[in-house]
Write a protein that holds these residues in place. Structure first.
Motif, PDB file in Angstrom:
ATOM      1  N   ARG A 159     -61.254  29.005 -17.112  1.00 18.83           N
ATOM      2  CA  ARG A 159     -60.549  29.312 -15.863  1.00 18.83           C
ATOM      3  C   ARG A 159     -59.972  28.075 -15.183  1.00 18.83           C
ATOM      4  NH1 ARG A 159     -62.851  34.370 -12.651  1.00 18.83           N
ATOM      5  NH2 ARG A 159     -60.610  34.593 -12.252  1.00 18.83           N
ATOM      6  N   GLN A 160     -59.999  26.956 -15.855  1.00 16.61           N
ATOM      7  CA  GLN A 160     -59.308  25.778 -15.352  1.00 16.61           C
ATOM      8  C   GLN A 160     -57.811  26.010 -15.462  1.00 16.61           C
ATOM      9  OE1 GLN A 160     -60.458  22.567 -14.190  1.00 16.61           O
ATOM     10  NE2 GLN A 160     -58.301  22.230 -13.788  1.00 16.61           N
ATOM     11  N   MET A 161     -57.047  25.648 -14.459  1.00 13.45           N
ATOM     12  CA  MET A 161     -55.588  25.777 -14.481  1.00 13.45           C
ATOM     13  C   MET A 161     -54.995  24.470 -15.019  1.00 13.45           C
ATOM     14  SD  MET A 161     -54.493  28.742 -13.359  1.00 13.45           S
ATOM     15  CE  MET A 161     -52.856  28.467 -12.675  1.00 13.45           C
ATOM     16  N   LEU A 172     -51.518  22.480 -16.469  1.00 10.04           N
ATOM     17  CA  LEU A 172     -50.066  22.461 -16.578  1.00 10.04           C
ATOM     18  C   LEU A 172     -49.667  22.324 -18.041  1.00 10.04           C
ATOM     19  CD1 LEU A 172     -47.278  22.336 -15.132  1.00 10.04           C
ATOM     20  CD2 LEU A 172     -47.509  19.841 -15.257  1.00 10.04           C
ATOM     21  N   THR A 214     -47.721  37.140 -12.358  1.00 10.54           N
ATOM     22  CA  THR A 214     -49.007  37.827 -12.485  1.00 10.54           C
ATOM     23  C   THR A 214     -49.745  37.452 -13.766  1.00 10.54           C
ATOM     24  OG1 THR A 214     -47.811  39.704 -13.402  1.00 10.54           O
ATOM     25  CG2 THR A 214     -48.377  39.801 -11.068  1.00 10.54           C
ATOM     26  N   GLN A 240     -54.397  29.106 -18.351  1.00  9.94           N
ATOM     27  CA  GLN A 240     -55.756  29.265 -17.843  1.00  9.94           C
ATOM     28  C   GLN A 240     -56.641  29.809 -18.961  1.00  9.94           C
ATOM     29  OE1 GLN A 240     -56.656  32.203 -14.696  1.00  9.94           O
ATOM     30  NE2 GLN A 240     -57.920  30.641 -13.705  1.00  9.94           N
ATOM     31  N   ARG A 285     -41.116  26.667  -7.808  1.00 10.69           N
ATOM     32  CA  ARG A 285     -41.273  25.909  -6.578  1.00 10.69           C
ATOM     33  C   ARG A 285     -39.924  25.375  -6.152  1.00 10.69           C
ATOM     34  NH1 ARG A 285     -44.503  20.397  -4.824  1.00 10.69           N
ATOM     35  NH2 ARG A 285     -44.817  21.047  -2.685  1.00 10.69           N
ATOM     36  N   GLN A 291     -44.343  26.215  -0.907  1.00  8.95           N
ATOM     37  CA  GLN A 291     -45.393  26.758  -1.741  1.00  8.95           C
ATOM     38  C   GLN A 291     -44.896  27.102  -3.133  1.00  8.95           C
ATOM     39  OE1 GLN A 291     -45.294  30.309   1.043  1.00  8.95           O
ATOM     40  NE2 GLN A 291     -46.140  31.263  -0.796  1.00  8.95           N
ATOM     41  N   PHE A 292     -45.853  27.247  -4.017  1.00 10.51           N
ATOM     42  CA  PHE A 292     -45.586  27.697  -5.368  1.00 10.51           C
ATOM     43  C   PHE A 292     -45.654  29.226  -5.390  1.00 10.51           C
ATOM     44  CE2 PHE A 292     -45.909  23.778  -7.885  1.00 10.51           C
ATOM     45  CZ  PHE A 292     -46.414  22.918  -6.931  1.00 10.51           C
ATOM     46  N   TYR A 311     -37.959  23.861  -9.214  1.00 14.54           N
ATOM     47  CA  TYR A 311     -38.753  23.506 -10.384  1.00 14.54           C
ATOM     48  C   TYR A 311     -39.432  24.757 -10.919  1.00 14.54           C
ATOM     49  CZ  TYR A 311     -38.329  18.727  -8.631  1.00 14.54           C
ATOM     50  OH  TYR A 311     -37.841  17.538  -8.187  1.00 14.54           O
ATOM     51  N   PHE A 323     -42.512  26.047 -13.795  1.00 12.64           N
ATOM     52  CA  PHE A 323     -43.694  25.567 -14.508  1.00 12.64           C
ATOM     53  C   PHE A 323     -44.331  26.685 -15.320  1.00 12.64           C
ATOM     54  CE2 PHE A 323     -43.770  21.850 -11.763  1.00 12.64           C
ATOM     55  CZ  PHE A 323     -43.327  22.332 -10.543  1.00 12.64           C
ATOM     56  N   TYR A 346     -48.281  27.353 -16.532  1.00 10.47           N
ATOM     57  CA  TYR A 346     -49.671  26.936 -16.480  1.00 10.47           C
ATOM     58  C   TYR A 346     -50.478  27.797 -17.447  1.00 10.47           C
ATOM     59  CZ  TYR A 346     -49.080  24.048 -12.299  1.00 10.47           C
ATOM     60  OH  TYR A 346     -48.715  23.064 -11.414  1.00 10.47           O
ATOM     61  N   PHE A 366     -49.464  31.509 -16.805  1.00  8.95           N
ATOM     62  CA  PHE A 366     -48.792  31.817 -15.555  1.00  8.95           C
ATOM     63  C   PHE A 366     -47.495  31.024 -15.460  1.00  8.95           C
ATOM     64  CE2 PHE A 366     -51.925  34.336 -13.377  1.00  8.95           C
ATOM     65  CZ  PHE A 366     -53.151  33.897 -13.871  1.00  8.95           C
ATOM     66  N   PHE A 384     -46.310  32.214  -8.039  1.00 13.40           N
ATOM     67  CA  PHE A 384     -46.821  32.450  -9.377  1.00 13.40           C
ATOM     68  C   PHE A 384     -46.536  33.879  -9.831  1.00 13.40           C
ATOM     69  CE2 PHE A 384     -49.311  28.766 -10.639  1.00 13.40           C
ATOM     70  CZ  PHE A 384     -49.454  28.086  -9.445  1.00 13.40           C
ATOM     71  N   ARG A 421     -43.028  21.605 -17.578  1.00 12.42           N
ATOM     72  CA  ARG A 421     -42.264  21.640 -16.331  1.00 12.42           C
ATOM     73  C   ARG A 421     -40.773  21.530 -16.648  1.00 12.42           C
ATOM     74  NH1 ARG A 421     -42.653  16.763 -12.054  1.00 12.42           N
ATOM     75  NH2 ARG A 421     -41.497  15.691 -13.676  1.00 12.42           N
TER      76      ARG A 421
END
Lengths: 114, 114
Positions: free
Chosen positions: A43-45, A47, A106, A39, A95, A101-102, A33, A35, A37, A91, A104, A50
């Motif tokens: 600073r809330q992440m 989505l 930079t 921010q 996955r 794990q994801f 998958y 994604f 994201y 970002f 990410f 996808r």
């Protein structure tokens, strides 16, 4: 381990114009998958969109769409009719379908110019 | 609202101290991830738990530890704090219905070490 590369640390776009953010990834897996994201300064992440690797059709969510090129391992995000609220760090993430794990990138900082 | 709750939102503490960050995942999500984000930096993966068991480990310092409890909430313990540990710590959750889905992020805990 998989790697995700965002080669554009900063991008800018005029309000109402279109901008494309680049992302490439390295994997030997066939099922995964991807994604994007967002921010914002809060600073809330959040989505944005996808994409499942097994789907050939590119995902779209309103003004946001992706260009998924599986063979090239490329996953770019296109933002149409850019708005001031689109200004944020974006970002790209990978996955495995197995559920680990994801990974990410930079990040790309997007500025929207009024 | 992502459904992921992190407490506290802000934390100021002195060097050498120990703190505990708490995360309540989305209802039913089995995976919990912890990330560290320093100012103007990307997301550094710390650790993942899946249904109470450690699933993956990133660049987590030995001074840091985490666990996931039977009710699926998770805690990240940071000890012998240093100035460089000041950062935004995110918790994310996923895998409610099936593995391989997107991560939902909490609002983060902003840790300041003075």
């Amino acid at each position: 381990a998989q790697t995700v590369t965002q080669s554009q640390p900063e991008m800018s776009v005029q309000e109402a114009e279109t901008v494309t953010l680049s992302c490439t990834y390295d994997t030997s897996e066939s099922d995964y998958y991807l994604f994007w994201y967002k921010q914002p300064p809060s600073r809330q992440m959040i989505l944005v969109i996808r994409q499942e690797a097994y789907k050939q059709q590119n995902a779209t969510e309103n003004r946001f769409s992706v260009n998924f090129q599986k063979a090239a391992k490329s996953f770019s995000l296109k933002i149409s009719d850019s708005q001031l609220g689109d200004a944020a760090m974006y970002f790209c993430a990978y996955r495995s379908a197995i559920g680990n794990q994801f990974y990410f990138g930079t990040g790309t900082s997007l500025t929207v110019i009024p | 609202d992502s459904g992921v709750t992190q407490t506290p939102k802000h934390l100021i503490t002195a060097t050498g101290q120990r703190v505990t960050l708490r995360c309540s995942p989305r209802s039913g999500d089995l995976s919990v991830y912890w990330y560290q984000q320093s100012l103007d930096q990307g997301l550094q993966f710390l650790i993942q738990y899946y249904n109470g068991e450690e699933r993956a480990k990133g660049n987590i310092l030995e001074r840091f530890s985490a666990q996931q409890f039977p009710d699926l909430h998770s805690e990240l313990n940071l000890s012998s704090l240093e100035l460089g540990d000041s950062a935004l710590y995110f918790c994310a959750s996923s895998d409610r219905d099936r593995e391989g889905t997107e991560a939902f992020f909490g609002q983060g805990t902003r840790l300041t070490v003075v």
